[in-house]
Structure formats: C-alpha cells, structure tokens
Design an enzyme around this catalytic site. Sequence first.
Site, mmCIF file in Angstrom:
data_model
loop_
_atom_site.group_PDB
_atom_site.id
_atom_site.type_symbol
_atom_site.label_atom_id
_atom_site.label_comp_id
_atom_site.label_asym_id
_atom_site.label_seq_id
_atom_site.Cartn_x
_atom_site.Cartn_y
_atom_site.Cartn_z
ATOM 1 N N HIS A 202 0.799 -1.229 0.000
ATOM 2 C CA HIS A 202 0.000 0.000 0.000
ATOM 3 C C HIS A 202 0.825 1.268 0.000
ATOM 4 O O HIS A 202 0.279 2.362 -0.090
ATOM 5 C CB HIS A 202 -0.922 0.038 1.222
ATOM 6 C CG HIS A 202 -0.176 0.183 2.521
ATOM 7 N ND1 HIS A 202 0.358 -0.880 3.179
ATOM 8 C CD2 HIS A 202 0.138 1.274 3.255
ATOM 9 C CE1 HIS A 202 0.966 -0.454 4.276
ATOM 10 N NE2 HIS A 202 0.856 0.859 4.340
HETATM 11 C C1 UD1 Z 1 -1.560 5.731 5.503
HETATM 12 C C2 UD1 Z 1 -0.196 6.204 5.988
HETATM 13 C C3 UD1 Z 1 0.835 5.094 5.844
HETATM 14 C C4 UD1 Z 1 0.361 3.831 6.512
HETATM 15 C C5 UD1 Z 1 -1.024 3.467 6.023
HETATM 16 C C6 UD1 Z 1 -1.517 2.308 6.828
HETATM 17 C C7 UD1 Z 1 0.174 8.572 5.627
HETATM 18 C C8 UD1 Z 1 0.913 9.584 4.829
HETATM 19 N N1 UD1 Z 1 0.278 7.329 5.192
HETATM 20 O O1 UD1 Z 1 -1.454 5.466 4.121
HETATM 21 O O2 UD1 Z 1 2.049 5.495 6.473
HETATM 22 O O3 UD1 Z 1 1.264 2.814 6.211
HETATM 23 O O4 UD1 Z 1 -1.919 4.565 6.217
HETATM 24 O O5 UD1 Z 1 -2.520 1.616 6.261
HETATM 25 O O6 UD1 Z 1 -0.456 8.901 6.604
HETATM 26 N N2 UD1 Z 1 -8.859 4.765 1.559
HETATM 27 C C9 UD1 Z 1 -10.106 4.199 1.567
HETATM 28 N N3 UD1 Z 1 -10.649 3.863 2.777
HETATM 29 C C10 UD1 Z 1 -10.027 4.068 3.948
HETATM 30 C C11 UD1 Z 1 -8.761 4.651 3.927
HETATM 31 C C12 UD1 Z 1 -8.184 4.992 2.728
HETATM 32 O O7 UD1 Z 1 -10.714 3.989 0.526
HETATM 33 O O8 UD1 Z 1 -10.593 3.726 5.004
HETATM 34 C C13 UD1 Z 1 -8.247 5.087 0.254
HETATM 35 C C14 UD1 Z 1 -8.617 6.466 -0.255
HETATM 36 O O9 UD1 Z 1 -8.740 6.379 -1.640
HETATM 37 C C15 UD1 Z 1 -7.420 7.302 0.113
HETATM 38 C C16 UD1 Z 1 -6.280 6.298 -0.021
HETATM 39 O O10 UD1 Z 1 -6.829 5.061 0.398
HETATM 40 O O11 UD1 Z 1 -7.241 8.415 -0.715
HETATM 41 C C17 UD1 Z 1 -5.066 6.633 0.824
HETATM 42 O O12 UD1 Z 1 -5.431 6.775 2.194
HETATM 43 P P1 UD1 Z 1 -4.511 7.643 3.176
HETATM 44 O O13 UD1 Z 1 -5.045 7.554 4.545
HETATM 45 O O14 UD1 Z 1 -4.289 9.000 2.616
HETATM 46 O O15 UD1 Z 1 -3.117 6.939 3.129
HETATM 47 P P2 UD1 Z 1 -2.733 5.400 3.210
HETATM 48 O O16 UD1 Z 1 -2.258 4.972 1.870
HETATM 49 O O17 UD1 Z 1 -3.819 4.635 3.844
HETATM 50 N N1 UDP Z 2 -2.856 -5.265 9.347
HETATM 51 C C1 UDP Z 2 -4.097 -5.826 9.555
HETATM 52 N N2 UDP Z 2 -4.821 -6.228 8.475
HETATM 53 C C2 UDP Z 2 -4.362 -6.112 7.182
HETATM 54 C C3 UDP Z 2 -3.076 -5.535 6.993
HETATM 55 C C4 UDP Z 2 -2.360 -5.105 8.097
HETATM 56 O O1 UDP Z 2 -4.542 -5.967 10.697
HETATM 57 O O2 UDP Z 2 -5.090 -6.492 6.252
HETATM 58 C C5 UDP Z 2 -2.078 -4.835 10.530
HETATM 59 C C6 UDP Z 2 -0.694 -5.421 10.612
HETATM 60 O O3 UDP Z 2 -0.733 -6.700 11.219
HETATM 61 C C7 UDP Z 2 0.047 -4.401 11.449
HETATM 62 C C8 UDP Z 2 -0.602 -3.099 11.016
HETATM 63 O O4 UDP Z 2 -1.846 -3.443 10.409
HETATM 64 O O5 UDP Z 2 -0.176 -4.578 12.811
HETATM 65 C C9 UDP Z 2 0.298 -2.431 10.022
HETATM 66 O O6 UDP Z 2 -0.376 -1.468 9.361
HETATM 67 P P1 UDP Z 2 -0.083 -1.075 7.841
HETATM 68 O O7 UDP Z 2 0.618 -2.147 7.118
HETATM 69 O O8 UDP Z 2 -1.372 -0.601 7.317
HETATM 70 O O9 UDP Z 2 0.818 0.219 8.043
HETATM 71 P P2 UDP Z 2 2.377 0.457 8.270
HETATM 72 O O10 UDP Z 2 2.846 -0.405 9.372
HETATM 73 O O11 UDP Z 2 3.051 0.206 6.966
HETATM 74 O O12 UDP Z 2 2.438 1.907 8.595
#
Ligand code: UD1
Ligand code: UDP
Length: 362
Positions: A202
Amino acid sequence: MKVASVVGARPNFVKLAPLSRALRERFHEVIIHTGQHYDYEMDRIFFDEIGIPEPDHHLGVGSGSHGKQTGEMLARIEDVLMKEEPDAVVVLGDTNTTLAGALAAAKLHVTLVHVEAGLRSYDRRMPEEINRVLVDHCSDILCCPTKTAVDNLRREGIVDGVYLTGDVMVDAMNLCMDISKRSTILERLDLRPKEYMLATLHRAENTDDDERLWGIIGAFEDIGSSLVFPCHPRTERRLRDLGLWDSLSESIKVIKPVGYLDMLQLERNALRILTDSGGVQKEAYILRVPCVTLRDRTEWVETVNDGWNVLAGASRESIVRYAKGFAPNRSQTHIFGDGEASRRIADVMESFMCSSRDTAQE
Ligand code: UD1
Ligand code: UDP
C-alpha cells in the site's frame, strides 16, 4: 492528569490497543480519532475486536491530498485540545494523523509524546519519513523502540527526553496472540499452514509509481494461487484504474483487508511474507517468518541485518526469486522489546509530567 491520544489510521489503532490500557491505569485518557481511515476493515474492526476504547472525539476528516488532509486534521485537533486542555498529547508512528497531532500539540505548548520515535529509512520520498523527522523534532518525550532509533536521534542532535522503551507492537502481539489462534481465517480461505505466502502492498512509492506497481503485480501473478493478498483500498483503487484488478483477482487470492486477529493468524502460518508495510516486516520477524520487503530501504534495519528480511525492491524477477527461495540461515539476535513498552511509556510520562508540574509550582 489528562492525556489525549491522537489516532486515525490502521497502524495507529494497533499500537494504541496496549498503550491505552497502560495509560488508563494512571491517567484520564481522551482518544481523538481523526477519521483518516474509515472503511470498516481499516477502522471499526480494530475497535470491535481488540478492545480499544471508543474515541471521545471523531473528527471525520477522511481522505485527501497530504496538505489538505493534514491541514484539516490540524485545525480540528487544535479545537479539541483547546476544549479538553490535556496535560500531554500522545502520537504514534508516522502517519499524517501523527504529524497533525504533533503540530497541534506543539503549537499549543502541550507536552508531546512520540511513540515509535527515532525511526529512519533515510528516504525522503516516503511521506512517512518526512512525518517521522518533523514529529521527532517537536516532541518532548521520544519513546524509541530500538537502540538504532536512539542512535538515529542522537545523530540529529536530539538527546533530551529520549527513552529506549521497547516496541508497543510487541505488546500488541502479546495481547492478541492467544485469541488470534482461534481465528478461522485459514479454514475460510481454504489454506494450509506453511503452504501459502501472504502479501500486503500500500505504500505510495509503490502504488503511485506505475513501473514499480507493474513489477510487483507481475511478480504476484508469477507466484500465482499460493499467494494471499489482503488488499488496501488505496491499492485496489489504483489496480482498478490501471485495469489490473480482474486479472490479478483470477491469478491469486485477493481479499479485503482483514482484522488484526485474522492478520496475526495469516502471518504466523505463512511460508513467507511479501510486504511494503513497516509493521508487517516487524511482525514477520517476531513470528520468525521470512520476509521479502517490496521496498529499496527500510526503517527496520535490524530485521535485514539479522538475515530474516530481504529488500527485493520492485523488480519482478527479484521478488519471484526471493519469494520462492529466501531462507534465513542465522538465528535472530535482535529483540524489539519484552512486551513492557506500554508500561514503560506510561512510567516515563508520569515522572516527566510530575516533575514539570513541580517546577511550575516552585
Ligand atoms: C496511511 C499512511 C501510511 C500507513 C497506512 C496504513 C500517511 C501519509 N500514510 O497510508 O504510512 O502505512 O496509512 O494503512 O499517513 N482509503 C479508503 N478507505 C479508507 C482509507 C483509505 O478507501 O478507510 C483510500 C482512499 O482512496 C485514500 C487512499 O486510500 O485516498 C489513501 O489513504 P490515506 O489515509 O491517505 O493513506 P494510506 O495509503 O492509507
Ligand atoms: N494489518 C491488519 N490487516 C491487514 C493488513 C495489516 O490488521 O489487512 C495490521 C498489521 O498486522 C500491522 C498493522 O496493520 O499490525 C500495520 O499497518 P499497515 O501495514 O497498514 O501500516 P504500516 O505499518 O506500513 O504503517
């Protein structure tokens, strides 16, 4: 004393689960949820399954560009902090929620606690790296998961308020390990232990770069039906836009993101894990599952130095080669913590806040 914890994205929730318990033993904790993540599988499921207390404030910010999202969060968190008047604000990890919470607290001169301080990938193209650096430089209490993190901070001139507490994600795993063993996810997906690989993907540097995304998705298709892929909504959207979603869904097992209990069960029983997640790399190490990281750099360098994690980047050939053959040949030397990080963080906060109060009264 009152503490406000600011969360909003999936990894924040996992870290808050054990920390909130420790904080509530000695403080009045208020939880502020920015709404950065909002789909059931990215948000509510963590509160429902792993006992995180209900947020006191839900700011409903949602998705947006970095500036818009972070700015909205900053304005709304500031309003809440002005009403709640906490003695300290806790932010966790490196998301935009973490940055917004930190800026709001620092501007109001409220004691700022950064949990998971000092991590560096030394790759400023990653939005998370910018967030880490900025948050660390405005924090009063910096709780480091590893010695490497303490050393990283020292190199940037940050020594005051730095504590080696261990990693709250170890605490989270300990809290949920037994119950996760009751998960039926393997049966539901018709998987047998150590006969499948698990992938997550992601990070912006992969999803928003067509060449990298094509390389990784090509590798997933080459690996084929033994690969299970709980797909982040950001990645799903990109794959649909590029017309890659249907063919990928036919080649491998693509599923919705799963809750933490199912995730631990999937991780523990996987033959190998392929990921660009920070947290998942660390969980793979702790669970002794070989990890192939879909990035060029990592902030969890210990896992690579120990030989349990390999940086495959986004090259189709490398990913497939490591997915088929990567086998650590050394025992692990590093620990991320003893499961007591949350208690230590609460200890540090209590003594810091008591001494600040005493100084103010003198
Ligand atoms: C964010 C964090 C990243 C983390 C990740 C965990 C930042 C800059 N990035 O990235 O460090 O690893 O969360 O999962 O904060 N979206 C949905 N539904 C949701 C959430 C997101 O559809 O519930 C989609 C939307 O299209 C959105 C995109 O995902 O624009 C990105 O979401 P965003 O929260 O901006 O960043 P992540 O990629 O989730
Ligand atoms: N995680 C989860 N379900 C998923 C993917 C990740 O519960 O489908 C958990 C994972 O085990 C870890 C946390 O989410 O504890 C990590 O989050 P993510 O990978 O979204 O973000 P990052 O650590 O890269 O910021």
